[in-house]
Design a protein around this motif. Structure first.
Motif, mmCIF file in Angstrom:
data_model
loop_
_atom_site.group_PDB
_atom_site.id
_atom_site.type_symbol
_atom_site.label_atom_id
_atom_site.label_comp_id
_atom_site.label_asym_id
_atom_site.label_seq_id
_atom_site.Cartn_x
_atom_site.Cartn_y
_atom_site.Cartn_z
ATOM 1 N N LEU A 1 0.835 -1.202 0.000
ATOM 2 C CA LEU A 1 0.000 0.000 0.000
ATOM 3 C C LEU A 1 0.870 1.252 0.000
ATOM 4 C CD1 LEU A 1 -2.694 1.479 0.190
ATOM 5 C CD2 LEU A 1 -2.623 1.147 2.682
ATOM 6 N N LEU A 2 1.913 1.245 0.810
ATOM 7 C CA LEU A 2 2.787 2.413 0.849
ATOM 8 C C LEU A 2 3.489 2.619 -0.489
ATOM 9 C CD1 LEU A 2 3.928 4.728 2.465
ATOM 10 C CD2 LEU A 2 5.693 3.188 3.361
ATOM 11 N N ASN A 3 3.897 1.524 -1.120
ATOM 12 C CA ASN A 3 4.520 1.635 -2.441
ATOM 13 C C ASN A 3 3.538 2.197 -3.470
ATOM 14 O OD1 ASN A 3 7.012 0.709 -1.609
ATOM 15 N ND2 ASN A 3 6.586 -1.421 -2.137
ATOM 16 N N GLU A 4 2.281 1.785 -3.362
ATOM 17 C CA GLU A 4 1.253 2.320 -4.265
ATOM 18 C C GLU A 4 1.069 3.817 -4.041
ATOM 19 O OE1 GLU A 4 -3.508 1.623 -5.315
ATOM 20 O OE2 GLU A 4 -2.501 0.346 -3.829
ATOM 21 N N PHE A 5 1.079 4.210 -2.778
ATOM 22 C CA PHE A 5 0.949 5.626 -2.436
ATOM 23 C C PHE A 5 2.118 6.427 -3.011
ATOM 24 C CE2 PHE A 5 1.586 9.316 0.290
ATOM 25 C CZ PHE A 5 0.307 9.830 0.411
ATOM 26 N N LYS A 6 3.332 5.907 -2.842
ATOM 27 C CA LYS A 6 4.517 6.607 -3.343
ATOM 28 C C LYS A 6 4.511 6.711 -4.865
ATOM 29 C CE LYS A 6 7.581 4.095 -1.047
ATOM 30 N NZ LYS A 6 8.906 3.668 -0.515
ATOM 31 N N ALA A 7 4.020 5.675 -5.524
ATOM 32 C CA ALA A 7 3.953 5.704 -6.989
ATOM 33 C C ALA A 7 2.927 6.720 -7.480
ATOM 34 C CB ALA A 7 3.619 4.311 -7.523
ATOM 35 N N LEU A 8 1.826 6.820 -6.733
ATOM 36 C CA LEU A 8 0.763 7.744 -7.127
ATOM 37 C C LEU A 8 1.152 9.192 -6.855
ATOM 38 C CD1 LEU A 8 -2.162 7.996 -8.191
ATOM 39 C CD2 LEU A 8 -2.939 7.757 -5.817
ATOM 40 N N TYR A 9 1.920 9.392 -5.754
ATOM 41 C CA TYR A 9 2.318 10.740 -5.350
ATOM 42 C C TYR A 9 3.844 10.821 -5.234
ATOM 43 C CZ TYR A 9 -2.626 10.921 -4.008
ATOM 44 O OH TYR A 9 -3.995 10.854 -4.005
ATOM 45 N N PRO A 10 4.551 10.773 -6.356
ATOM 46 C CA PRO A 10 6.017 10.774 -6.311
ATOM 47 C C PRO A 10 6.592 12.053 -5.722
ATOM 48 C CG PRO A 10 5.238 11.088 -8.569
ATOM 49 C CD PRO A 10 4.042 10.719 -7.756
ATOM 50 N N GLN A 11 5.803 13.118 -5.695
ATOM 51 C CA GLN A 11 6.286 14.377 -5.129
ATOM 52 C C GLN A 11 6.298 14.358 -3.601
ATOM 53 O OE1 GLN A 11 3.244 13.738 -6.233
ATOM 54 N NE2 GLN A 11 1.791 15.425 -5.930
ATOM 55 N N ALA A 12 5.595 13.409 -2.990
ATOM 56 C CA ALA A 12 5.574 13.314 -1.531
ATOM 57 C C ALA A 12 6.931 12.826 -1.022
ATOM 58 C CB ALA A 12 4.469 12.375 -1.074
ATOM 59 N N GLU A 13 7.356 13.386 0.090
ATOM 60 C CA GLU A 13 8.627 13.018 0.713
ATOM 61 C C GLU A 13 8.329 11.952 1.773
ATOM 62 O OE1 GLU A 13 12.446 15.583 2.121
ATOM 63 O OE2 GLU A 13 10.549 16.083 3.120
ATOM 64 N N ILE A 14 8.701 10.713 1.501
ATOM 65 C CA ILE A 14 8.346 9.593 2.371
ATOM 66 C C ILE A 14 9.597 9.002 3.003
ATOM 67 C CG2 ILE A 14 7.237 7.334 2.514
ATOM 68 C CD1 ILE A 14 5.308 9.611 1.856
ATOM 69 N N PHE A 15 9.549 8.811 4.324
ATOM 70 C CA PHE A 15 10.635 8.180 5.061
ATOM 71 C C PHE A 15 10.110 6.914 5.738
ATOM 72 C CE2 PHE A 15 11.638 12.728 5.035
ATOM 73 C CZ PHE A 15 12.935 12.700 4.515
ATOM 74 N N VAL A 16 10.921 5.873 5.699
ATOM 75 C CA VAL A 16 10.553 4.594 6.320
ATOM 76 C C VAL A 16 11.608 4.245 7.367
ATOM 77 C CG1 VAL A 16 10.077 2.154 5.948
ATOM 78 C CG2 VAL A 16 9.377 3.830 4.225
ATOM 79 N N TYR A 17 11.156 3.822 8.539
ATOM 80 C CA TYR A 17 12.030 3.559 9.676
ATOM 81 C C TYR A 17 11.920 2.099 10.107
ATOM 82 C CZ TYR A 17 11.534 8.637 9.816
ATOM 83 O OH TYR A 17 11.509 9.964 9.468
ATOM 84 N N GLU A 18 12.931 1.623 10.791
ATOM 85 C CA GLU A 18 12.897 0.283 11.372
ATOM 86 C C GLU A 18 12.024 0.350 12.626
ATOM 87 O OE1 GLU A 18 16.754 -1.354 12.036
ATOM 88 O OE2 GLU A 18 17.377 -1.143 9.941
ATOM 89 N N ALA A 19 10.739 0.183 12.421
ATOM 90 C CA ALA A 19 9.777 0.379 13.507
ATOM 91 C C ALA A 19 8.424 -0.149 13.076
ATOM 92 C CB ALA A 19 9.666 1.863 13.848
ATOM 93 N N GLY A 20 7.530 -0.212 14.048
ATOM 94 C CA GLY A 20 6.165 -0.609 13.764
ATOM 95 C C GLY A 20 5.238 0.586 13.836
ATOM 96 N N HIS A 21 3.956 0.324 14.003
ATOM 97 C CA HIS A 21 2.968 1.391 14.084
ATOM 98 C C HIS A 21 3.161 2.173 15.381
ATOM 99 C CE1 HIS A 21 -0.683 3.372 12.825
ATOM 100 N NE2 HIS A 21 -1.198 3.205 14.027
ATOM 101 N N ALA A 22 2.825 3.462 15.343
ATOM 102 C CA ALA A 22 2.864 4.334 16.529
ATOM 103 C C ALA A 22 4.261 4.439 17.126
ATOM 104 C CB ALA A 22 1.859 3.859 17.577
#
Length: 221
Positions: A167-188
């Protein structure tokens, strides 16, 4: 302190307001998790007020159960309230909070966590704001049907079952202008009052957030 605001449909709701320390450079509306306006969120408001922002946290649950704050170990209560909420009404309350902070000509950003993180994406599509930040925003698929009108920054955990990688990959593909960071972590991972808290990830995410917000609030000055 708590103040009363009124949305355009006449609904009156509580809103926590934290004044900036020193001269305000802009405003920030924080959109709640499914737990309401918690002490933890108020602490976040104070953190951002120290950065020169007037901060507001609208009580979105006031439309269903005024004054409701859900304990972190009773998430099912907040989940049911969220499921009963209407996005248009949520946006009306957020919009009223944005308008309150914009008095005096200040520009405003929106930042949301979990449920509020998804709503922050919608705010970036339809509200008169400068930018939006989504911390592990949920229900993203509900908001992937309109273009982003302002810059968006997102912070997500790579072990978050609320936001699957696909889902996150789909979001990034749809909105490539968004600045997305992913961390070694879970929710919250940025909520220090929950067991899911990851200190290093949270601190880095907040550092990136304040730089992003300051950039977009001050670039028009």
């Amino acid at each position: 302190m708590n103040i009363k605001l009124k949305a355009k449909d006449g609904h009156a709701f509580d809103c926590w307001v934290q004044a900036a320390e020193g001269k305000a450079i802009g405003g920030l509306v924080i959109v709640q998790e499914i737990f309401g306006v918690t002490d933890q969120l108020i602490a976040v408001a104070k953190q951002y007020a120290k950065q020169g922002l007037n901060v507001a946290i609208p009580a979105l649950f006031d439309r269903q159960q005024p004054g409701t704050v859900v304990p972190f170990d009773q998430a099912s209560i907040g989940l049911h309230l969220m499921q009963d909420a209407k996005v248009d009404e949520n946006l009306a309350d957020i919009r009223a909070s944005v308008e309150e902070l914009s008095k005096g000509g200040l520009d405003v950003a929106v930042m949301g966590f979990c449920w509020g993180g998804g709503l922050a994406v919608r705010c970036a599509q339809v509200l008169d704001i400068r930018c939006a930040v989504s911390f592990y925003g949920t229900r993203l698929s509900n908001y992937m049907n309109q273009p982003l009108a302002v810059p968006v920054q997102g912070h997500f955990g790579d072990q978050d079952d609320h936001v699957p990688e696909a889902l996150l990959n789909e979001f990034k593909a749809l909105y490539p202008q968004a600045e997305i960071f992913v961390y070694e972590a879970g929710h919250a991972f940025a909520n220090e009052s929950r067991p899911s808290y990851v200190k290093d990830a949270a601190e880095l995410a907040h550092e990136r957030t304040i730089r992003f917000i300051k950039k977009h609030l001050t670039e028009s000055v």
